[in-house]
Motif scaffolding. Structure first.
Motif, PDB file in Angstrom:
ATOM      1  N   GLN A   1      18.676  27.833  14.809  1.00 56.08           N
ATOM      2  CA  GLN A   1      17.729  27.216  13.989  1.00 56.08           C
ATOM      3  C   GLN A   1      17.609  25.813  14.106  1.00 56.08           C
ATOM      4  O   GLN A   1      18.480  25.401  14.397  1.00 56.08           O
ATOM      5  CB  GLN A   1      18.014  27.694  12.599  1.00 56.08           C
ATOM      6  N   VAL A   2      16.487  25.458  13.577  1.00 61.63           N
ATOM      7  CA  VAL A   2      16.162  23.799  13.578  1.00 61.63           C
ATOM      8  C   VAL A   2      16.746  23.470  12.062  1.00 61.63           C
ATOM      9  O   VAL A   2      16.887  24.384  11.253  1.00 61.63           O
ATOM     10  CB  VAL A   2      14.783  23.423  13.612  1.00 61.63           C
ATOM     11  N   HIS A   3      16.889  22.185  12.073  1.00 59.92           N
ATOM     12  CA  HIS A   3      17.212  21.778  10.555  1.00 59.92           C
ATOM     13  C   HIS A   3      16.377  20.409  10.524  1.00 59.92           C
ATOM     14  O   HIS A   3      15.749  19.888  11.483  1.00 59.92           O
ATOM     15  CB  HIS A   3      18.817  21.417  10.427  1.00 59.92           C
ATOM     16  N   TYR A   4      16.385  20.024   9.213  1.00 56.79           N
ATOM     17  CA  TYR A   4      15.605  18.916   8.971  1.00 56.79           C
ATOM     18  C   TYR A   4      16.319  17.523   8.605  1.00 56.79           C
ATOM     19  O   TYR A   4      17.149  17.556   7.902  1.00 56.79           O
ATOM     20  CB  TYR A   4      14.366  18.999   7.896  1.00 56.79           C
ATOM     21  N   HIS A   5      15.726  16.448   9.225  1.00 60.30           N
ATOM     22  CA  HIS A   5      16.243  15.049   8.534  1.00 60.30           C
ATOM     23  C   HIS A   5      15.138  14.498   8.072  1.00 60.30           C
ATOM     24  O   HIS A   5      13.811  14.521   8.879  1.00 60.30           O
ATOM     25  CB  HIS A   5      16.951  14.330   9.535  1.00 60.30           C
ATOM     26  N   THR A   6      15.307  13.646   7.264  1.00 61.03           N
ATOM     27  CA  THR A   6      13.936  12.881   6.845  1.00 61.03           C
ATOM     28  C   THR A   6      14.560  11.604   5.852  1.00 61.03           C
ATOM     29  O   THR A   6      15.355  11.678   5.333  1.00 61.03           O
ATOM     30  CB  THR A   6      12.955  13.358   5.819  1.00 61.03           C
ATOM     31  N   VAL A   7      13.894  10.382   6.157  1.00 62.17           N
ATOM     32  CA  VAL A   7      14.284   9.178   5.397  1.00 62.17           C
ATOM     33  C   VAL A   7      13.043   8.455   4.693  1.00 62.17           C
ATOM     34  O   VAL A   7      11.866   8.485   5.434  1.00 62.17           O
ATOM     35  CB  VAL A   7      15.054   8.217   6.251  1.00 62.17           C
ATOM     36  N   TYR A   8      13.143   8.050   3.544  1.00 61.65           N
ATOM     37  CA  TYR A   8      12.073   7.392   2.642  1.00 61.65           C
ATOM     38  C   TYR A   8      12.814   5.833   2.704  1.00 61.65           C
ATOM     39  O   TYR A   8      13.528   5.636   2.024  1.00 61.65           O
ATOM     40  CB  TYR A   8      11.856   8.111   1.507  1.00 61.65           C
ATOM     41  N   ARG A   9      11.984   4.879   3.058  1.00 60.43           N
ATOM     42  CA  ARG A   9      12.239   3.506   2.881  1.00 60.43           C
ATOM     43  C   ARG A   9      10.826   2.907   2.360  1.00 60.43           C
ATOM     44  O   ARG A   9       9.888   3.220   2.352  1.00 60.43           O
ATOM     45  CB  ARG A   9      12.522   2.906   4.094  1.00 60.43           C
ATOM     46  N   ASP A  10      11.142   1.606   2.008  1.00 56.24           N
ATOM     47  CA  ASP A  10      10.090   0.699   1.650  1.00 56.24           C
ATOM     48  C   ASP A  10      10.244  -0.624   2.494  1.00 56.24           C
ATOM     49  O   ASP A  10      11.330  -1.438   2.086  1.00 56.24           O
ATOM     50  CB  ASP A  10       9.957   0.578   0.160  1.00 56.24           C
ATOM     51  N   HIS A  11       9.175  -1.055   2.915  1.00 57.64           N
ATOM     52  CA  HIS A  11       8.977  -2.294   3.819  1.00 57.64           C
ATOM     53  C   HIS A  11       9.896  -3.567   2.984  1.00 57.64           C
ATOM     54  O   HIS A  11      10.433  -4.480   3.300  1.00 57.64           O
ATOM     55  CB  HIS A  11       8.029  -3.034   4.262  1.00 57.64           C
TER      56      HIS A  11
ATOM     57  N   TRP B   1       7.448   3.723   4.097  1.00 55.42           N
ATOM     58  CA  TRP B   1       8.108   4.179   5.302  1.00 55.42           C
ATOM     59  C   TRP B   1       8.488   5.533   5.253  1.00 55.42           C
ATOM     60  O   TRP B   1       9.427   5.683   4.487  1.00 55.42           O
ATOM     61  CB  TRP B   1       8.967   3.101   6.095  1.00 55.42           C
ATOM     62  N   ILE B   2       7.867   6.590   5.769  1.00 55.05           N
ATOM     63  CA  ILE B   2       8.500   7.953   5.654  1.00 55.05           C
ATOM     64  C   ILE B   2       8.608   8.565   7.218  1.00 55.05           C
ATOM     65  O   ILE B   2       7.712   8.641   7.975  1.00 55.05           O
ATOM     66  CB  ILE B   2       7.794   8.900   4.932  1.00 55.05           C
ATOM     67  N   GLU B   3       9.692   9.141   7.722  1.00 57.40           N
ATOM     68  CA  GLU B   3      10.099   9.811   8.908  1.00 57.40           C
ATOM     69  C   GLU B   3      10.321  11.269   8.244  1.00 57.40           C
ATOM     70  O   GLU B   3      11.292  11.560   7.538  1.00 57.40           O
ATOM     71  CB  GLU B   3      10.980   9.051   9.662  1.00 57.40           C
ATOM     72  N   PHE B   4      10.113  12.157   9.135  1.00 55.38           N
ATOM     73  CA  PHE B   4      10.343  13.627   8.951  1.00 55.38           C
ATOM     74  C   PHE B   4      10.775  14.185  10.511  1.00 55.38           C
ATOM     75  O   PHE B   4       9.710  14.118  11.395  1.00 55.38           O
ATOM     76  CB  PHE B   4       9.331  14.513   8.410  1.00 55.38           C
ATOM     77  N   VAL B   5      11.898  14.683  10.823  1.00 54.79           N
ATOM     78  CA  VAL B   5      12.198  15.275  12.034  1.00 54.79           C
ATOM     79  C   VAL B   5      12.870  16.527  12.137  1.00 54.79           C
ATOM     80  O   VAL B   5      13.479  16.922  11.250  1.00 54.79           O
ATOM     81  CB  VAL B   5      12.845  14.075  12.793  1.00 54.79           C
ATOM     82  N   CYS B   6      12.484  17.418  13.292  1.00 58.81           N
ATOM     83  CA  CYS B   6      13.380  18.645  13.373  1.00 58.81           C
ATOM     84  C   CYS B   6      14.239  18.300  14.582  1.00 58.81           C
ATOM     85  O   CYS B   6      14.162  17.695  15.489  1.00 58.81           O
ATOM     86  CB  CYS B   6      12.417  19.668  13.722  1.00 58.81           C
ATOM     87  N   GLN B   7      15.498  18.897  14.285  1.00 60.37           N
ATOM     88  CA  GLN B   7      16.553  18.932  14.904  1.00 60.37           C
ATOM     89  C   GLN B   7      17.142  20.252  15.154  1.00 60.37           C
ATOM     90  O   GLN B   7      17.112  21.063  14.272  1.00 60.37           O
ATOM     91  CB  GLN B   7      17.487  18.043  14.759  1.00 60.37           C
TER      92      GLN B   7
END
Length: 350
Positions: free
Chosen positions: A329-339, A315-321
């Protein structure tokens, strides 16, 4: 986002000694399946760090491996109110060097991933601290949940603003290298002649994956929801959507599937190299049952641009804020999980 003004104002302002500011070094990563010899290197580094600490400091570092301690992480600059462990700013130079050696032993060796990415994130927080209070590499916390050993179960728990590293060990192997949260503001910067872009590899890999899709495939991958942040950030443990959304990877060509796997790799590479290779192989086997999706635009350069990879494990999410300190400017958040292996699979979340 980086943090609300109130969170920034209340965060402890303990910037690290300038002499301790990190500089990027080559690195790479992994998850379950590392050899006992590599875990023994982590244990040796942990023991060496513990030996530098007095009794009070050891009581801050050596904690029980409980659900409450394991899930005590955040993307915010909220100091000890949301984290456990010992604060980097409280360590002497030699203790700080020993602490960083633990993180280096536990993480990957490829440039812009693993230890190198973590080192750059700390540098980014020092850079942010030159503009706004409450930021700095001294505001990061390290703990061992359980006793570091090549037997039994324990976790390396490290993080601060825009970073949460959770590597769980069981009987001399890595049982899980998630959750891994990482973010950065600004997305790139130069300090003392060194250029940093800690999440550039992740950003580029996601762009390459999305750019390979046809118009019809993009339509199928498009989510109806909009996103201002990742779904499964702090305090969202176990809240995976019950239904996978988007475009099934089995519908893609071999070349496109290779780009999906390449997009997964920079996150998997947070762990040691042997573990990373093992986990990536597992995710490759699961590609036919994996889905990719996005919201906003595929340029990944505007508030709300969002992309997700969701498989049986990954499970990976990547988002611009929009930026909080650098508001233009935008900055990045992301999270890596495993079910299956978040926190080594040690806890059940309702």
């Amino acid at each position: 986002m980086v943090g609300s003004p109130s969170a920034i104002a209340s965060a402890p302002s303990n910037p690290a000694n300038p002499s301790d500011q990190p500089t990027p070094t080559p690195t790479s990563t992994g998850s379950s399946g590392s050899s006992s010899s590599s875990v023994s290197d982590v244990v040796d580094a942990a023991d060496a760090f513990i030996d530098t600490l007095d009794d009070d400091q050891q009581s801050d570092v050596l904690l029980d491996f409980t659900q409450a301690n394991a899930t005590a992480w955040s993307n915010l600059p909220c100091g000890s109110t949301c984290r456990v462990g010992i604060e980097f700013s409280s360590l002497s130079d030699s203790q700080l060097t020993a602490a960083k050696a633990v993180i280096k032993a536990a993480t990957g060796t490829t440039s812009d991933t693993g230890d190198d990415q973590i080192t750059q994130i700390l540098a980014a927080d020092d850079y942010l601290g030159t503009t706004a209070t409450g930021y700095g590499s001294g505001n990061y916390y390290l703990a061992f949940l359980g006793t570091p050993s090549t037997s039994g179960t324990w976790q390396l728990h490290f993080g601060g603003h825009h970073l949460a590293l959770n590597v769980t060990y069981k009987d001399g192997e890595v049982e899980g290298s998630t959750p891994y949260f990482v973010g950065v503001e600004p997305t790139s910067f130069t300090e003392d002649g060194t250029s940093y872009a800690p999440l550039d590899g992740m950003h580029t890999a996601m762009l390459n994956m999305l750019d390979s899709l046809s118009t019809d495939e993009l339509s199928e991958a498009k989510l109806s929801e909009s996103f201002s942040d990742v779904l499964l950030g702090p305090d969202e443990d176990g809240d995976f959507p019950t239904t996978k959304e988007g475009l099934k990877v089995s519908e893609l060509t071999d070349d496109q599937q290779a780009l999906v796997l390449a997009a997964i790799k920079p996150w998997v590479d947070v762990a040691d190299d042997d573990t990373a290779a093992s986990v990536l192989s597992d995710y490759k086997s699961d590609l036919d049952s994996t889905y990719i999706s996005y919201s906003g635009t595929t340029a990944l350069d505007t508030q709300g641009d969002y992309v997700r990879i969701d498989g049986p494990g990954v499970w990976i999410e990547f988002v611009c804020q929009d930026g909080v300190v650098y508001t233009s400017q935008v900055h990045y958040h992301t999270v890596y999980r495993d079910h299956n292996t978040d926190y080594g699979g040690e806890f059940t979340f309702s």
